[in-house]
Design a protein around this motif. Structure first.
Motif, PDB file in Angstrom:
ATOM      1  N   ASP A  43      43.027 -72.700 -20.247  1.00 42.32           N
ATOM      2  CA  ASP A  43      43.612 -74.019 -20.018  1.00 42.32           C
ATOM      3  C   ASP A  43      44.893 -74.103 -20.839  1.00 42.32           C
ATOM      4  O   ASP A  43      44.884 -74.525 -21.999  1.00 42.32           O
ATOM      5  CB  ASP A  43      42.623 -75.110 -20.430  1.00 42.32           C
ATOM      6  CG  ASP A  43      43.215 -76.515 -20.278  1.00 42.32           C
ATOM      7  OD1 ASP A  43      44.280 -76.650 -19.642  1.00 42.32           O
ATOM      8  OD2 ASP A  43      42.610 -77.463 -20.809  1.00 42.32           O
ATOM      9  N   TRP A  44      45.998 -73.662 -20.237  1.00 47.04           N
ATOM     10  CA  TRP A  44      47.260 -73.574 -20.984  1.00 47.04           C
ATOM     11  C   TRP A  44      47.726 -74.945 -21.468  1.00 47.04           C
ATOM     12  O   TRP A  44      48.266 -75.068 -22.560  1.00 47.04           O
ATOM     13  CB  TRP A  44      48.337 -72.922 -20.112  1.00 47.04           C
ATOM     14  CG  TRP A  44      47.968 -71.539 -19.695  1.00 47.04           C
ATOM     15  CD1 TRP A  44      47.429 -71.145 -18.514  1.00 47.04           C
ATOM     16  CD2 TRP A  44      48.068 -70.359 -20.496  1.00 47.04           C
ATOM     17  NE1 TRP A  44      47.190 -69.789 -18.512  1.00 47.04           N
ATOM     18  CE2 TRP A  44      47.582 -69.287 -19.721  1.00 47.04           C
ATOM     19  CE3 TRP A  44      48.520 -70.096 -21.784  1.00 47.04           C
ATOM     20  CZ2 TRP A  44      47.530 -67.971 -20.190  1.00 47.04           C
ATOM     21  CZ3 TRP A  44      48.475 -68.798 -22.259  1.00 47.04           C
ATOM     22  CH2 TRP A  44      47.986 -67.755 -21.468  1.00 47.04           C
ATOM     23  N   ALA A  45      47.505 -75.980 -20.661  1.00 44.20           N
ATOM     24  CA  ALA A  45      47.901 -77.329 -21.077  1.00 44.20           C
ATOM     25  C   ALA A  45      46.972 -77.887 -22.143  1.00 44.20           C
ATOM     26  O   ALA A  45      47.286 -78.895 -22.781  1.00 44.20           O
ATOM     27  CB  ALA A  45      47.934 -78.265 -19.868  1.00 44.20           C
ATOM     28  N   GLY A  46      45.810 -77.246 -22.351  1.00 46.81           N
ATOM     29  CA  GLY A  46      44.867 -77.709 -23.351  1.00 46.81           C
ATOM     30  C   GLY A  46      45.102 -77.130 -24.731  1.00 46.81           C
ATOM     31  O   GLY A  46      44.437 -77.521 -25.684  1.00 46.81           O
ATOM     32  N   ILE A  47      46.043 -76.192 -24.839  1.00 45.69           N
ATOM     33  CA  ILE A  47      46.374 -75.633 -26.155  1.00 45.69           C
ATOM     34  C   ILE A  47      47.133 -76.686 -26.947  1.00 45.69           C
ATOM     35  O   ILE A  47      48.137 -77.225 -26.483  1.00 45.69           O
ATOM     36  CB  ILE A  47      47.217 -74.351 -26.012  1.00 45.69           C
ATOM     37  CG1 ILE A  47      46.429 -73.287 -25.239  1.00 45.69           C
ATOM     38  CG2 ILE A  47      47.633 -73.817 -27.387  1.00 45.69           C
ATOM     39  CD1 ILE A  47      47.234 -72.047 -24.911  1.00 45.69           C
ATOM     40  N   GLY A  48      46.663 -76.989 -28.134  1.00 46.04           N
ATOM     41  CA  GLY A  48      47.269 -78.052 -28.925  1.00 46.04           C
ATOM     42  C   GLY A  48      48.468 -77.587 -29.739  1.00 46.04           C
ATOM     43  O   GLY A  48      48.699 -76.394 -29.924  1.00 46.04           O
ATOM     44  N   THR A  49      49.242 -78.556 -30.213  1.00 42.62           N
ATOM     45  CA  THR A  49      50.377 -78.280 -31.101  1.00 42.62           C
ATOM     46  C   THR A  49      50.357 -79.309 -32.230  1.00 42.62           C
ATOM     47  O   THR A  49      49.610 -80.286 -32.187  1.00 42.62           O
ATOM     48  CB  THR A  49      51.730 -78.389 -30.361  1.00 42.62           C
ATOM     49  OG1 THR A  49      51.944 -79.764 -29.971  1.00 42.62           O
ATOM     50  CG2 THR A  49      51.759 -77.510 -29.112  1.00 42.62           C
ATOM     51  N   HIS A  50      51.209 -79.089 -33.214  1.00 38.43           N
ATOM     52  CA  HIS A  50      51.339 -80.036 -34.322  1.00 38.43           C
ATOM     53  C   HIS A  50      52.499 -80.995 -34.055  1.00 38.43           C
ATOM     54  O   HIS A  50      53.269 -81.326 -34.962  1.00 38.43           O
ATOM     55  CB  HIS A  50      51.549 -79.287 -35.633  1.00 38.43           C
ATOM     56  CG  HIS A  50      50.373 -78.451 -36.037  1.00 38.43           C
ATOM     57  ND1 HIS A  50      49.244 -78.986 -36.611  1.00 38.43           N
ATOM     58  CD2 HIS A  50      50.127 -77.132 -35.913  1.00 38.43           C
ATOM     59  CE1 HIS A  50      48.362 -78.039 -36.844  1.00 38.43           C
ATOM     60  NE2 HIS A  50      48.878 -76.890 -36.428  1.00 38.43           N
ATOM     61  N   THR A  51      52.629 -81.432 -32.810  1.00 41.37           N
ATOM     62  CA  THR A  51      53.736 -82.312 -32.435  1.00 41.37           C
ATOM     63  C   THR A  51      53.212 -83.434 -31.546  1.00 41.37           C
ATOM     64  O   THR A  51      52.128 -83.354 -30.981  1.00 41.37           O
ATOM     65  CB  THR A  51      54.832 -81.539 -31.671  1.00 41.37           C
ATOM     66  OG1 THR A  51      54.289 -81.033 -30.443  1.00 41.37           O
ATOM     67  CG2 THR A  51      55.354 -80.381 -32.498  1.00 41.37           C
TER      68      THR A  51
END
Length: 347
Positions: A43-51
């Motif tokens: 789930d590429w859109a499910g990978i989180g970021t610190h933004t």
């Protein structure tokens, strides 16, 4: 399509930013397939970021120097989020540019997903390679023009959407840098040659040419040299083939013909895709799925520790732009440090 990273207000409530937009899943499944990962497993859109998305710009004593990012061929604009977010945390506005019809996939707000033009999807001839670099340079200069419009109070968004509060007024377009990976590194050097309004740039393993090591196929910047400070950073195609200005003829020409401050950094255990988020994504995928053959992983990102090298890339690029755009001396650029043992300065 662009993404702008910037320091946001701490008290702002804003949604978290996904690593990739939802419509890019099928295109990225093609990449995952090369690692032996079944389509639809990530789930590429499910990978989180610190933004977060859309938060107001943090109040600061000075405006934000602007740093453009142009990725490697087929790579999307967010494939160096790890460095872009780091630079933003140090007081930069980082503008990552998608090169439509060349990127693996570009998703627009209306849901359209554009994949590469046929000529750009396979092996590139010198003529197509040059055309791709020229198009990237035009993209970067267009983006700079639109940022200047934004700084004057205009709304450059194609659908006139409201942009984050304070963004235009926060940009310092008298202090602009650029960095690029692979084909993006060549474009970064070329846009510096053509636009003296860009004050500094970093070439992350960019070939600086359009074909084999033939001076007639070198990019024009290798013949003219640069007058702005620049940083070269390379790895090893193989342990016997270091990517440095002492080994790569096009880099050697740029080094010789440039009169500006310059540095060449080499990391022996890294490989070409180490200069992107693949350095951390591939080990994470391998740990979860256990499918990529070790030889495939080694060819893409070497055997360097991903956390350590990502930290090194962040540190050196921040130091370079601090020194070049903020005029703050950074000893890291002059002397090796035991905290970052994998990076070697090539004199």
């Amino acid at each position: 399509m662009i993404t702008v990273w910037y320091p946001a207000r701490r008290d702002a409530e804003a949604p978290a930013t996904p690593y990739a937009t939802p419509g890019l899943g099928p295109a990225f499944d093609t990449f995952a397939g090369s690692l032996g990962i079944p389509a639809g497993s990530v789930d590429w859109a499910g990978i989180g970021t610190h933004t977060t998305v859309g938060a107001p710009v943090a109040h600061a004593a000075r405006r934000l120097p602007v740093v453009l990012y142009t990725p490697g061929r087929l790579n999307p604009r967010f494939l160096d989020t790890s460095v872009a977010a780091e630079l933003a945390s140090h007081g930069y506005a980082v503008v990552a540019v998608d090169h439509t019809y060349e990127s693996l996939a570009v998703e627009f707000p209306d849901g359209r997903v554009i994949t590469p033009a046929l000529a750009l999807a396979g092996e590139l001839s010198p003529q197509v390679m040059k055309a791709a670099v020229d198009c990237r340079v035009a993209d970067l200069r267009f983006v700079l023009d639109q940022l200047r419009l934004l700084a004057r109070g205009g709304i450059p968004d194609s659908d006139d959407r409201t942009l984050p509060a304070g963004l235009g007024a926060a940009l310092d377009l008298g202090s602009v840098g650029v960095f690029g990976h692979s084909l993006g590194g060549t474009a970064a050097a070329e846009v510096m040659r053509l636009d003296r309004g860009i004050s500094a740039g970093a070439v992350l393993e960019g070939p600086l040419g359009y074909g084999p090591d033939d001076p007639e196929l070198f990019a024009p910047v290798t013949h003219t040299g640069l007058r702005q400070p620049f940083l070269l950073a390379g790895s090893s195609y193989t342990p016997e083939l270091p990517f440095t200005h002492t080994h790569v003829p096009a880099w050697q020409a740029l080094w010789k013909n440039s009169t500006s401050w310059k540095r060449d950094l080499w990391t022996a255990r890294a490989r070409h895709q180490s200069y992107s988020d693949f350095q951390v994504l591939i080990p994470a995928l391998a740990a979860h799925f256990g499918t990529p053959p070790p030889t495939v992983v080694a060819a893409m990102i070497g055997d360097i520790d991903p956390v350590s090298f990502t930290g090194a890339r962040r540190a050196y690029l921040t130091a370079f732009f601090d020194q070049s755009l903020k005029h703050r001396r950074r000893p890291l650029l002059d002397n090796p440090t035991p905290h970052l043992p994998d990076v070697t300065r090539i004199n």
